[in-house]
Design a protein around this motif. Structure first.
Motif, PDB file in Angstrom:
ATOM      1  N   ILE A  27      -0.730 -35.183  87.815  1.00 27.61           N
ATOM      2  CA  ILE A  27      -0.120 -36.095  86.490  1.00 27.61           C
ATOM      3  C   ILE A  27       1.203 -35.927  87.217  1.00 27.61           C
ATOM      4  N   TYR A  28       1.494 -34.310  88.038  1.00 25.58           N
ATOM      5  CA  TYR A  28       2.370 -34.348  87.827  1.00 25.58           C
ATOM      6  C   TYR A  28       2.974 -35.580  89.137  1.00 25.58           C
ATOM      7  N   GLY A  29       2.885 -35.220  89.631  1.00 20.41           N
ATOM      8  CA  GLY A  29       2.917 -36.099  90.598  1.00 20.41           C
ATOM      9  C   GLY A  29       3.156 -37.872  90.608  1.00 20.41           C
ATOM     10  N   ALA A  30       2.400 -38.131  89.933  1.00 18.79           N
ATOM     11  CA  ALA A  30       2.492 -39.323  89.010  1.00 18.79           C
ATOM     12  C   ALA A  30       3.779 -39.504  88.341  1.00 18.79           C
ATOM     13  N   VAL A  31       4.094 -38.880  87.537  1.00 16.37           N
ATOM     14  CA  VAL A  31       5.073 -39.325  87.033  1.00 16.37           C
ATOM     15  C   VAL A  31       6.345 -38.671  86.977  1.00 16.37           C
ATOM     16  N   THR A  32       6.125 -38.323  88.411  1.00 17.79           N
ATOM     17  CA  THR A  32       7.351 -37.858  88.306  1.00 17.79           C
ATOM     18  C   THR A  32       7.891 -38.928  89.627  1.00 17.79           C
ATOM     19  N   MET A  33       7.021 -39.167  90.425  1.00 15.12           N
ATOM     20  CA  MET A  33       7.386 -41.015  91.610  1.00 15.12           C
ATOM     21  C   MET A  33       7.244 -42.188  90.596  1.00 15.12           C
ATOM     22  N   ALA A  50      -3.796 -45.722  86.874  1.00  9.01           N
ATOM     23  CA  ALA A  50      -5.117 -45.969  85.991  1.00  9.01           C
ATOM     24  C   ALA A  50      -6.210 -44.771  86.809  1.00  9.01           C
ATOM     25  N   SER A  51      -6.192 -45.051  88.649  1.00  7.43           N
ATOM     26  CA  SER A  51      -7.030 -44.462  89.301  1.00  7.43           C
ATOM     27  C   SER A  51      -6.264 -43.000  88.790  1.00  7.43           C
ATOM     28  N   GLU A  52      -5.301 -42.583  89.076  1.00  7.75           N
ATOM     29  CA  GLU A  52      -4.942 -41.606  88.446  1.00  7.75           C
ATOM     30  C   GLU A  52      -5.944 -40.255  87.667  1.00  7.75           C
ATOM     31  N   VAL A  53      -5.558 -41.444  86.081  1.00  5.73           N
ATOM     32  CA  VAL A  53      -6.142 -40.552  85.115  1.00  5.73           C
ATOM     33  C   VAL A  53      -7.706 -40.256  84.693  1.00  5.73           C
ATOM     34  N   VAL A  54      -8.704 -41.372  86.057  1.00  7.23           N
ATOM     35  CA  VAL A  54     -10.132 -41.029  86.230  1.00  7.23           C
ATOM     36  C   VAL A  54     -10.464 -39.830  87.170  1.00  7.23           C
ATOM     37  N   SER A  55      -9.761 -39.864  88.019  1.00  5.68           N
ATOM     38  CA  SER A  55     -10.025 -38.798  89.093  1.00  5.68           C
ATOM     39  C   SER A  55      -9.291 -37.834  88.658  1.00  5.68           C
ATOM     40  N   SER A  56      -8.140 -37.437  87.770  1.00  4.30           N
ATOM     41  CA  SER A  56      -8.135 -36.487  86.770  1.00  4.30           C
ATOM     42  C   SER A  56      -9.316 -35.629  85.825  1.00  4.30           C
ATOM     43  N   TYR A  57      -9.264 -36.709  84.900  1.00  5.56           N
ATOM     44  CA  TYR A  57     -10.148 -36.009  84.505  1.00  5.56           C
ATOM     45  C   TYR A  57     -11.949 -35.920  84.765  1.00  5.56           C
ATOM     46  N   LEU A  58     -12.280 -36.874  86.385  1.00  4.48           N
ATOM     47  CA  LEU A  58     -13.631 -36.353  86.537  1.00  4.48           C
ATOM     48  C   LEU A  58     -13.179 -34.979  87.624  1.00  4.48           C
ATOM     49  N   PHE A  59     -11.867 -34.029  87.501  1.00  2.00           N
ATOM     50  CA  PHE A  59     -11.687 -32.925  88.170  1.00  2.00           C
ATOM     51  C   PHE A  59     -12.263 -32.243  86.545  1.00  2.00           C
ATOM     52  N   ALA A  60     -11.021 -32.457  86.015  1.00  2.00           N
ATOM     53  CA  ALA A  60     -10.704 -31.690  84.385  1.00  2.00           C
ATOM     54  C   ALA A  60     -11.809 -31.234  84.118  1.00  2.00           C
ATOM     55  N   LYS A  61     -12.766 -32.610  84.254  1.00  2.10           N
ATOM     56  CA  LYS A  61     -14.096 -32.041  83.719  1.00  2.10           C
ATOM     57  C   LYS A  61     -14.826 -31.270  84.101  1.00  2.10           C
ATOM     58  N   LYS A  62     -14.633 -30.397  85.331  1.00  6.11           N
ATOM     59  CA  LYS A  62     -15.499 -29.487  85.976  1.00  6.11           C
ATOM     60  C   LYS A  62     -15.036 -28.450  85.456  1.00  6.11           C
ATOM     61  N   LYS A  63     -13.772 -27.850  85.035  1.00  8.04           N
ATOM     62  CA  LYS A  63     -13.092 -26.871  83.950  1.00  8.04           C
ATOM     63  C   LYS A  63     -13.271 -25.082  84.626  1.00  8.04           C
ATOM     64  N   ARG A  64     -13.021 -25.755  85.926  1.00  9.53           N
ATOM     65  CA  ARG A  64     -12.741 -24.565  86.309  1.00  9.53           C
ATOM     66  C   ARG A  64     -11.340 -24.091  87.029  1.00  9.53           C
ATOM     67  N   LEU A  65     -10.822 -23.905  87.633  1.00 10.63           N
ATOM     68  CA  LEU A  65      -9.153 -23.260  87.664  1.00 10.63           C
ATOM     69  C   LEU A  65      -8.455 -23.918  88.827  1.00 10.63           C
ATOM     70  N   ARG A  66      -9.345 -23.883  89.754  1.00 12.47           N
ATOM     71  CA  ARG A  66      -8.616 -25.346  90.671  1.00 12.47           C
ATOM     72  C   ARG A  66      -9.070 -25.765  90.258  1.00 12.47           C
ATOM     73  N   ASN A  67      -9.987 -26.885  89.719  1.00 10.92           N
ATOM     74  CA  ASN A  67      -9.652 -28.282  89.597  1.00 10.92           C
ATOM     75  C   ASN A  67      -8.853 -28.951  88.178  1.00 10.92           C
ATOM     76  N   ILE A  68      -9.011 -27.297  87.062  1.00  6.74           N
ATOM     77  CA  ILE A  68      -7.353 -28.040  86.672  1.00  6.74           C
ATOM     78  C   ILE A  68      -6.346 -28.425  87.164  1.00  6.74           C
ATOM     79  N   SER A  69      -6.036 -27.193  88.036  1.00  5.36           N
ATOM     80  CA  SER A  69      -4.912 -27.530  88.412  1.00  5.36           C
ATOM     81  C   SER A  69      -4.288 -28.493  89.512  1.00  5.36           C
ATOM     82  N   LEU A  70      -6.072 -28.975  90.443  1.00 11.36           N
ATOM     83  CA  LEU A  70      -5.906 -29.872  90.444  1.00 11.36           C
ATOM     84  C   LEU A  70      -5.419 -31.592  90.066  1.00 11.36           C
ATOM     85  N   THR A  71      -5.829 -31.744  88.983  1.00 11.48           N
ATOM     86  CA  THR A  71      -5.797 -32.307  88.281  1.00 11.48           C
ATOM     87  C   THR A  71      -3.779 -32.040  87.134  1.00 11.48           C
TER      88      THR A  71
END
Length: 107
Positions: free
Chosen positions: A26-32, A1-22
């Motif tokens: 997600i990629y890391g969580a799915v792979t793990m 759940a923490s990945e969802v919240v932090s991903s949402y907060l990063f993606a909300k800023k709508k900057r290329l670097r933040n969206i890539s971090l999001t």
């Protein structure tokens, strides 16, 4: 759940670097998740002495994990087109399982 919240907060800023971090989170969580679940599954089959009847599914899972690894290591920022190969892996994996089970007789 923490990945969802932090991903949402990063993606909300709508900057290329933040969206890539999001995407990377997600990629890391799915792979793990896939890796841990596969490891637990293999351990249960081995420790309980169950009949192995999952070669097509496990092979397909490993192929998808490797394909996502190739996509994920391509760069530090991910353009929108990288979602297309990731999305198409799902129907391709179903097709690969069907092919392995029907044509090659894997179970």
């Amino acid at each position: 759940a923490s990945e969802v919240v932090s991903s949402y907060l990063f993606a909300k800023k709508k900057r290329l670097r933040n969206i890539s971090l999001t995407y990377s989170q997600i990629y890391g969580a799915v792979t793990m998740n896939n890796t841990v679940c596969l490891g637990i599954f293999l351990a249960v089959v081995y420790l309980r002495g169950l009949t192995w009847d999952f070669s097509a599914e496990v092979t397909t899972n490993v192929v998808v994990i490797l394909a996502m690894a190739l996509i994920g290591r391509s760069s530090t920022t991910f353009p929108s087109w990288t979602a297309l190969p990731a999305i198409t892996l799902y129907p391709l994996s179903i097709g690969l399982i069907a092919y392995l089970e029907t044509s090659l007789g894997w179970h």
